[in-house]
Design a protein around this motif. Structure first.
Motif, PDB file in Angstrom:
ATOM      1  N   PHE A  70     -47.588 -10.117 -45.617  1.00  0.00           N
ATOM      2  CA  PHE A  70     -47.371  -8.769 -46.156  1.00  0.00           C
ATOM      3  C   PHE A  70     -48.644  -7.911 -46.155  1.00  0.00           C
ATOM      4  O   PHE A  70     -48.546  -6.697 -45.951  1.00  0.00           O
ATOM      5  N   ILE A  71     -49.794  -8.516 -46.371  1.00  0.00           N
ATOM      6  CA  ILE A  71     -51.034  -7.738 -46.476  1.00  0.00           C
ATOM      7  C   ILE A  71     -51.775  -7.686 -45.150  1.00  0.00           C
ATOM      8  O   ILE A  71     -51.960  -6.609 -44.564  1.00  0.00           O
ATOM      9  N   GLY A  76     -48.891  -7.311 -42.100  1.00  0.00           N
ATOM     10  CA  GLY A  76     -47.986  -6.200 -42.342  1.00  0.00           C
ATOM     11  C   GLY A  76     -48.646  -4.840 -42.338  1.00  0.00           C
ATOM     12  O   GLY A  76     -48.009  -3.839 -41.997  1.00  0.00           O
ATOM     13  N   GLN A  77     -49.944  -4.778 -42.709  1.00  0.00           N
ATOM     14  CA  GLN A  77     -50.636  -3.491 -42.794  1.00  0.00           C
ATOM     15  C   GLN A  77     -51.533  -3.212 -41.590  1.00  0.00           C
ATOM     16  O   GLN A  77     -52.283  -2.241 -41.598  1.00  0.00           O
ATOM     17  N   GLU A  78     -51.465  -4.061 -40.570  1.00  0.00           N
ATOM     18  CA  GLU A  78     -52.268  -3.828 -39.359  1.00  0.00           C
ATOM     19  C   GLU A  78     -51.396  -4.054 -38.127  1.00  0.00           C
ATOM     20  O   GLU A  78     -51.238  -5.192 -37.665  1.00  0.00           O
ATOM     21  N   TYR A 115     -59.900  -4.296 -39.927  1.00  0.00           N
ATOM     22  CA  TYR A 115     -60.058  -3.733 -41.271  1.00  0.00           C
ATOM     23  C   TYR A 115     -61.464  -3.181 -41.497  1.00  0.00           C
ATOM     24  O   TYR A 115     -61.664  -2.370 -42.406  1.00  0.00           O
ATOM     25  N   THR A 124     -60.747   0.408 -40.044  1.00  0.00           N
ATOM     26  CA  THR A 124     -59.871   1.274 -40.845  1.00  0.00           C
ATOM     27  C   THR A 124     -60.324   1.409 -42.304  1.00  0.00           C
ATOM     28  O   THR A 124     -59.962   2.374 -42.973  1.00  0.00           O
ATOM     29  N   LYS A 182     -59.210  -0.035 -44.700  1.00  0.00           N
ATOM     30  CA  LYS A 182     -58.045  -0.111 -45.585  1.00  0.00           C
ATOM     31  C   LYS A 182     -58.271  -1.210 -46.627  1.00  0.00           C
ATOM     32  O   LYS A 182     -58.847  -2.258 -46.337  1.00  0.00           O
ATOM     33  N   PHE A 183     -57.819  -0.978 -47.844  1.00  0.00           N
ATOM     34  CA  PHE A 183     -57.952  -1.852 -49.011  1.00  0.00           C
ATOM     35  C   PHE A 183     -59.384  -1.945 -49.536  1.00  0.00           C
ATOM     36  O   PHE A 183     -59.631  -2.647 -50.521  1.00  0.00           O
TER      37      PHE A 183
END
Length: 370
Positions: free
Chosen positions: A234-235, A238-240, A309, A312, A314-315
């Motif tokens: 999911f993390i 799912g986010q990449e 990451y 990006t 992200k997070f």
């Protein structure tokens, strides 16, 4: 005790002895009390309702001799050999009260008389009448099994849904690999991503089940496996979207689904109090090659995700901000890979101990029952 269940008990006799076989496997902490008038037995084991606490309390038709009686715990059952008191005679039933007990069955392997014909004549046993009684009891023992309780139905349906989901994932990915391996490598999420998200989200319930007492197992292994998989799915993945087209993702999905298509049938049988030697052996053997391959695949996915990451961000959280904290997600991913070594050792050592216990009584591939 409300949670106490009755195992199936099979009985037979000779003129001087009573034979009991308690259908309970992997017995632990048994407590046996045999008196002249009856037998009380309590133990934890795998019986008609899976791993649970079972108890029997029998008041015999006639007195017995506890000193000349004995019992032994075997892998698949517990056997009692109980000496009758006084002059030998054939009992019309096992229990003092003439009450139908659905868990008490006749063991027809033990009703054959081993006495000589002269001994039978001396004891004036009416064999024809007794065999009519046995035939009548056999017909009455053809009970319809009681409808499973709500907990059993729920656990069975849950495991069935998970089995169907993972079977679809494994079958779909295998089909596309055979048809066009390049397409399968680059379209894993398109082929089975939605189904994998569903079954892995539902797998969170496997952490809840032991906490609620629905299953007798530690929640820690389930917590480690489910949270680890869901973090990656999911993390990280799912986010990449760029990770969706990596070949290692296909391998990871195939490994996960291969583990589960043998695990959930085992659980389905367990909640019904049944056991199949082949399924049990597969459930406690498939992990040997698949767990290490799964750990390596998950680690590779995370390593491949780190540069994405970093680009990006992200997070990641940077200063200044209202909470006055900073968090760099790529560093977290790097440190997370170090967890695979102790976590993998814990999971595999746990499975190894379970395999030793579960497979010791299997009559399969040369393994003999105790």
């Amino acid at each position: 005790m409300a949670d106490t269940l009755r195992p199936f008990v099979y009985w037979g006799q000779k003129t001087d002895q009573i034979f009991l076989k308690v259908d309970l496997r992997d017995v632990e902490n048994e407590v046996v009390k045999l008196t002249e008038s009856g037998l009380t037995f309590n133990a934890e084991g795998f019986g008609v309702r899976g791993q649970n606490y079972y108890s029997i309390d029998i008041e015999f038709y006639h007195p017995v001799d506890p000193e000349e009686s004995k019992y032994r715990v075997l892998g698949p059952c517990i056997e009692f050999q109980i000496k009758k008191s006084g002059d030998g005679e054939i009992w019309p039933r096992l229990t003092y009260d003439k009450i139908k007990m659905p868990w008490l069955k006749i063991d027809f392997d033990k009703v054959a008389y081993e006495d000589s014909e002269s001994e039978k004549e001396e004891k004036n046993v009416d064999h024809a009448e007794y065999m009519k009684h046995l035939e009548k009891e056999l017909l009455s023992n053809r009970d319809i099994e009681p409808f499973p309780d709500v907990k059993t139905c729920y656990l069975f349906v849950y495991n069935l849904v998970q089995f169907v989901g993972f079977t679809y994932i494994f079958t779909a990915l295998t089909y596309h690999c055979v048809r066009d391996v390049h397409f399968a490598f680059s379209n894993t999420m398109e082929i089975a991503g939605t189904q994998m998200l569903f079954v892995q989200l539902a797998a969170v319930l496997e952490i809840v089940h032991p906490l609620l007492g629905l299953v007798k197992s530690s929640p820690l292994p389930a917590f480690m496996q489910v949270t680890g998989r869901n973090f990656v799915l999911f993390i990280v993945v799912g986010q990449e979207p760029r990770l969706h087209q990596t070949s290692v993702l296909l391998i990871l999905f195939l490994v996960w689904s291969s583990i589960e298509v043998v695990r959930y049938p085992f659980y389905m049988l367990s909640v019904l109090g049944k056991k199949n030697d082949l399924i049990t052996w597969c459930r406690y053997t498939a992990w040997v090659p698949l767990y290490p391959l799964g750990f390596i695949s998950e680690a590779l996915v995370i390593v491949m995700a780190i540069p994405y990451y970093e680009q990006t961000e992200k997070f990641s959280v940077f200063l200044p901000n209202s909470f006055n904290i900073s968090f760099y997600f790529p560093w977290f991913l790097k440190s997370y890979t170090a967890v695979f070594i102790p976590a993998g050792y814990f999971m595999m050592s746990t499975m190894y101990k379970q395999r030793q216990k579960a497979c010791k009584s299997l009559k399969l591939f040369g393994t003999k029952k105790e």
